[in-house]
Design a protein around this motif. Structure first.
Motif, PDB file in Angstrom:
ATOM      1  N   LYS A 185      -8.549  -6.964  -4.042  1.00 59.35           N
ATOM      2  CA  LYS A 185      -7.088  -6.970  -4.160  1.00 59.35           C
ATOM      3  C   LYS A 185      -6.700  -6.367  -5.499  1.00 59.35           C
ATOM      4  O   LYS A 185      -7.255  -6.739  -6.542  1.00 59.35           O
ATOM      5  CB  LYS A 185      -6.575  -8.412  -4.058  1.00 59.35           C
ATOM      6  CG  LYS A 185      -5.065  -8.492  -3.939  1.00 59.35           C
ATOM      7  CD  LYS A 185      -4.588  -9.935  -3.859  1.00 59.35           C
ATOM      8  CE  LYS A 185      -3.070  -9.930  -3.740  1.00 59.35           C
ATOM      9  NZ  LYS A 185      -2.515 -11.267  -3.890  1.00 59.35           N
ATOM     10  N   CYS A 186      -5.739  -5.433  -5.459  1.00 55.23           N
ATOM     11  CA  CYS A 186      -5.259  -4.805  -6.687  1.00 55.23           C
ATOM     12  C   CYS A 186      -4.387  -5.808  -7.453  1.00 55.23           C
ATOM     13  O   CYS A 186      -3.515  -6.438  -6.859  1.00 55.23           O
ATOM     14  CB  CYS A 186      -4.450  -3.561  -6.355  1.00 55.23           C
ATOM     15  SG  CYS A 186      -3.655  -2.852  -7.809  1.00 55.23           S
ATOM     16  N   PRO A 187      -4.633  -5.982  -8.772  1.00 53.38           N
ATOM     17  CA  PRO A 187      -3.854  -6.972  -9.522  1.00 53.38           C
ATOM     18  C   PRO A 187      -2.414  -6.516  -9.787  1.00 53.38           C
ATOM     19  O   PRO A 187      -1.554  -7.335 -10.102  1.00 53.38           O
ATOM     20  CB  PRO A 187      -4.629  -7.109 -10.842  1.00 53.38           C
ATOM     21  CG  PRO A 187      -5.418  -5.861 -10.970  1.00 53.38           C
ATOM     22  CD  PRO A 187      -5.656  -5.328  -9.599  1.00 53.38           C
ATOM     23  N   THR A 188      -2.137  -5.227  -9.633  1.00 53.36           N
ATOM     24  CA  THR A 188      -0.818  -4.686  -9.976  1.00 53.36           C
ATOM     25  C   THR A 188       0.063  -4.448  -8.755  1.00 53.36           C
ATOM     26  O   THR A 188       1.242  -4.786  -8.757  1.00 53.36           O
ATOM     27  CB  THR A 188      -0.983  -3.345 -10.738  1.00 53.36           C
ATOM     28  OG1 THR A 188      -2.011  -3.513 -11.706  1.00 53.36           O
ATOM     29  CG2 THR A 188       0.301  -2.931 -11.418  1.00 53.36           C
ATOM     30  N   CYS A 189      -0.496  -3.862  -7.704  1.00 54.80           N
ATOM     31  CA  CYS A 189       0.304  -3.505  -6.532  1.00 54.80           C
ATOM     32  C   CYS A 189       0.801  -4.755  -5.807  1.00 54.80           C
ATOM     33  O   CYS A 189       0.161  -5.802  -5.849  1.00 54.80           O
ATOM     34  CB  CYS A 189      -0.493  -2.624  -5.581  1.00 54.80           C
ATOM     35  SG  CYS A 189      -0.781  -0.973  -6.250  1.00 54.80           S
ATOM     36  N   LYS A 190       1.957  -4.598  -5.151  1.00 57.28           N
ATOM     37  CA  LYS A 190       2.552  -5.742  -4.447  1.00 57.28           C
ATOM     38  C   LYS A 190       2.380  -5.578  -2.929  1.00 57.28           C
ATOM     39  O   LYS A 190       2.240  -4.468  -2.436  1.00 57.28           O
ATOM     40  CB  LYS A 190       4.049  -5.830  -4.769  1.00 57.28           C
ATOM     41  CG  LYS A 190       4.343  -6.112  -6.242  1.00 57.28           C
ATOM     42  CD  LYS A 190       4.471  -7.603  -6.515  1.00 57.28           C
ATOM     43  CE  LYS A 190       4.619  -7.906  -7.989  1.00 57.28           C
ATOM     44  NZ  LYS A 190       3.346  -7.872  -8.762  1.00 57.28           N
ATOM     45  N   THR A 201     -11.735   0.435  -6.358  1.00 52.00           N
ATOM     46  CA  THR A 201     -10.521   0.863  -7.072  1.00 52.00           C
ATOM     47  C   THR A 201      -9.371   0.946  -6.077  1.00 52.00           C
ATOM     48  O   THR A 201      -9.558   1.306  -4.915  1.00 52.00           O
ATOM     49  CB  THR A 201     -10.705   2.253  -7.723  1.00 52.00           C
ATOM     50  OG1 THR A 201     -11.256   3.130  -6.748  1.00 52.00           O
ATOM     51  CG2 THR A 201     -11.621   2.209  -8.934  1.00 52.00           C
ATOM     52  N   CYS A 202      -8.177   0.580  -6.530  1.00 53.08           N
ATOM     53  CA  CYS A 202      -7.007   0.538  -5.651  1.00 53.08           C
ATOM     54  C   CYS A 202      -6.644   1.948  -5.182  1.00 53.08           C
ATOM     55  O   CYS A 202      -6.451   2.839  -6.009  1.00 53.08           O
ATOM     56  CB  CYS A 202      -5.845  -0.096  -6.406  1.00 53.08           C
ATOM     57  SG  CYS A 202      -4.295   0.007  -5.514  1.00 53.08           S
ATOM     58  N   PRO A 203      -6.550   2.192  -3.859  1.00 54.82           N
ATOM     59  CA  PRO A 203      -6.214   3.531  -3.373  1.00 54.82           C
ATOM     60  C   PRO A 203      -4.776   3.933  -3.724  1.00 54.82           C
ATOM     61  O   PRO A 203      -4.466   5.121  -3.761  1.00 54.82           O
ATOM     62  CB  PRO A 203      -6.375   3.424  -1.853  1.00 54.82           C
ATOM     63  CG  PRO A 203      -6.939   2.086  -1.572  1.00 54.82           C
ATOM     64  CD  PRO A 203      -6.750   1.230  -2.770  1.00 54.82           C
ATOM     65  N   SER A 204      -3.895   2.952  -4.019  1.00 58.66           N
ATOM     66  CA  SER A 204      -2.498   3.274  -4.314  1.00 58.66           C
ATOM     67  C   SER A 204      -2.292   3.682  -5.774  1.00 58.66           C
ATOM     68  O   SER A 204      -1.619   4.659  -6.056  1.00 58.66           O
ATOM     69  CB  SER A 204      -1.594   2.081  -4.012  1.00 58.66           C
ATOM     70  OG  SER A 204      -1.767   1.674  -2.685  1.00 58.66           O
ATOM     71  N   CYS A 205      -2.865   2.884  -6.708  1.00 56.67           N
ATOM     72  CA  CYS A 205      -2.571   3.147  -8.120  1.00 56.67           C
ATOM     73  C   CYS A 205      -3.816   3.533  -8.936  1.00 56.67           C
ATOM     74  O   CYS A 205      -3.693   3.902 -10.104  1.00 56.67           O
ATOM     75  CB  CYS A 205      -1.883   1.937  -8.749  1.00 56.67           C
ATOM     76  SG  CYS A 205      -2.993   0.540  -8.976  1.00 56.67           S
ATOM     77  N   GLY A 206      -4.993   3.419  -8.333  1.00 58.68           N
ATOM     78  CA  GLY A 206      -6.208   3.846  -9.035  1.00 58.68           C
ATOM     79  C   GLY A 206      -6.782   2.824 -10.004  1.00 58.68           C
ATOM     80  O   GLY A 206      -7.803   3.061 -10.637  1.00 58.68           O
TER      81      GLY A 206
HETATM   82 ZN    ZN Z   1      -2.853  -0.822  -7.067  1.00 60.71          ZN
END
Ligand code: ZN
Length: 398
Positions: A58-63, A73-78
């Motif tokens: 789970k990405c700690p930043t994306c909602k 690594t998060c595919p949305s924000c890297g």
């Molecule tokens: Zn993210």
């Protein structure tokens, strides 16, 4: 020092009608095609059901759902994503002749994804049978993937959605229905979010006496091996409760020649290699000192492994209370009669039985092959309809 491989902590079944996309979803989530003839087979841990492991992050930043991924690594924000858990997918065959395999598989599942194609009427026959199997295996945590959403327009998708809702109601299930297009990887983040929400990992309580269902058994020796190179028989399956440590002495029931048998766990394996201690979740294999001749070709499938002194002896006759599925669900008259031959599936065991007496809803059945059961355990009952075996009831051991 090499790090010990990590065991999955939950088994998630993929169930549903043939060709509705169970294998594609497993592939979209794990990056692997479930395969019953891979490297795992050599280690003795594959079951006839296909399976694959995946790690959720789970990405700690994306909602929202966007934060869920199977990538580090998060595919949305890297950004670097946080690891949630390792899961094991069990892909149940949709073909009806394999219902007994499906039922053995259901005994190993902690939750399931019911895959339903949006471009066909719901329910299809196997969709019904698979949900019946889950219900009687006591699996409460499920989610639905309404798959192949790319093949229908909005109106058709809504119609199908309503059919799914009504179908779930018939079985007293309420859950989320996630639209997916597995071939394109569409909405896999939503699916992971729903799995995280609805299918928790079983709690590991080390005070629980260990219990494991044997789903496969092997002789892993190459033909022509010298006697001193021979290794003992291998038992594969899933731990239901408790834990097993390398070197533990345990018991097996029904056991060799239907006599409870002591076994020593000389080595524990998962697909990625050796482990020192095994807990519920994922598929494990136990190397023993048993004669490999006794474990080859799945001969020990259906056995239970437990702490010494905790398992029942095998029995060749059982008494059970029968609960028929509704006729609308089975599509045939589910009732059985005196002297009828039925197939019983309990845990990972399957046996044929003959009904020797019926008193109201209580059945006495003589079994061809003895099995190990516990009071109040659920048994899946199938009867012959033409050339097929059809799931028609569940019994509760008396
Ligand atoms: Zn993210």
């Amino acid at each position: 020092m090499k790090k010990e491989p990590e065991q999955a902590e939950v088994n998630i079944g993929l169930i549903g009608h043939v060709d509705h996309g169970k294998t594609s979803i497993t592939h979209a989530l794990s990056g692997k095609w479930t395969d019953t003839h891979s490297e795992e087979l050599k280690r003795g841990i594959s079951i006839r059901l296909g399976y694959a492991d995946a790690v959720f992050y789970k990405c700690p930043t994306c909602k929202g759902a966007e934060a869920y991924t199977t990538k580090e690594t998060c595919p949305s924000c890297g950004k670097k994503a946080k690891k949630l858990r390792k899961v094991s997918f069990v892909d149940a065959p949709g073909h009806e002749t394999l219902m007994t395999t499906m039922l053995s598989g259901a005994a190993l599942m902690h939750g399931a994804i019911l895959v339903i194609a949006a471009n066909e009427f719901c329910p299809q026959p196997r969709t019904k049978e698979h949900l019946m199997a889950l219900k009687l295996s006591g699996i409460k945590n499920i989610i639905v993937a309404q798959n192949k959403i790319d093949l229908v327009d909005k109106k058709k998708a809504m119609e199908n959605y309503n059919q799914i809702e009504n179908f779930l109601k018939e079985f007293d299930y309420t859950t989320e229905i996630i639209p997916t297009a597995a071939h394109f990887g569409t909405n896999m983040d939503l699916l992971i979010e729903a799995i995280e929400k609805h299918i928790p990992s079983p709690k590991v309580d080390s005070k629980d006496a260990v219990k494991m269902y044997v789903a496969r058994s092997f002789d892993i020796n190459k033909p022509g091996s010298k006697p001193k190179e021979l290794v003992g028989g291998v038992l594969g399956g899933t731990i239901i409760q408790g834990k097993i440590k390398e070197g533990d002495t345990l018991e097996l029931s029904p056991g060799i020649n239907n006599q409870k048998t002591k076994i020593k766990a000389t080595e524990l394996n998962i697909a990625e290699g050796k482990i020192k201690e095994a807990t519920p979740g994922g598929l494990i294999s136990i190397r023993t000192l048993l004669d490999p001749n006794l474990t080859k070709n799945d001969q020990m499938k259906g056995n239970i492994i437990g702490k010494i002194g905790t398992l029942a002896e095998a029995t060749a006759e059982i008494k059970m209370k029968i609960n028929y599925f509704k006729r609308e669900i089975t599509d045939i008259n589910p009732e059985v009669r005196q002297d009828e031959t039925i197939v019983l599936s309990v845990g990972t065991a399957t046996t044929i039985g003959n009904i020797i007496s019926i008193k109201k809803d209580e059945l006495e059945v003589a079994l061809k092959v003895p099995i190990t059961v516990e009071k109040n355990q659920n048994v899946a009952v199938s009867k012959k309809d033409g050339t097929r075996w059809r799931l028609i009831a569940y019994g509760t051991i008396q």
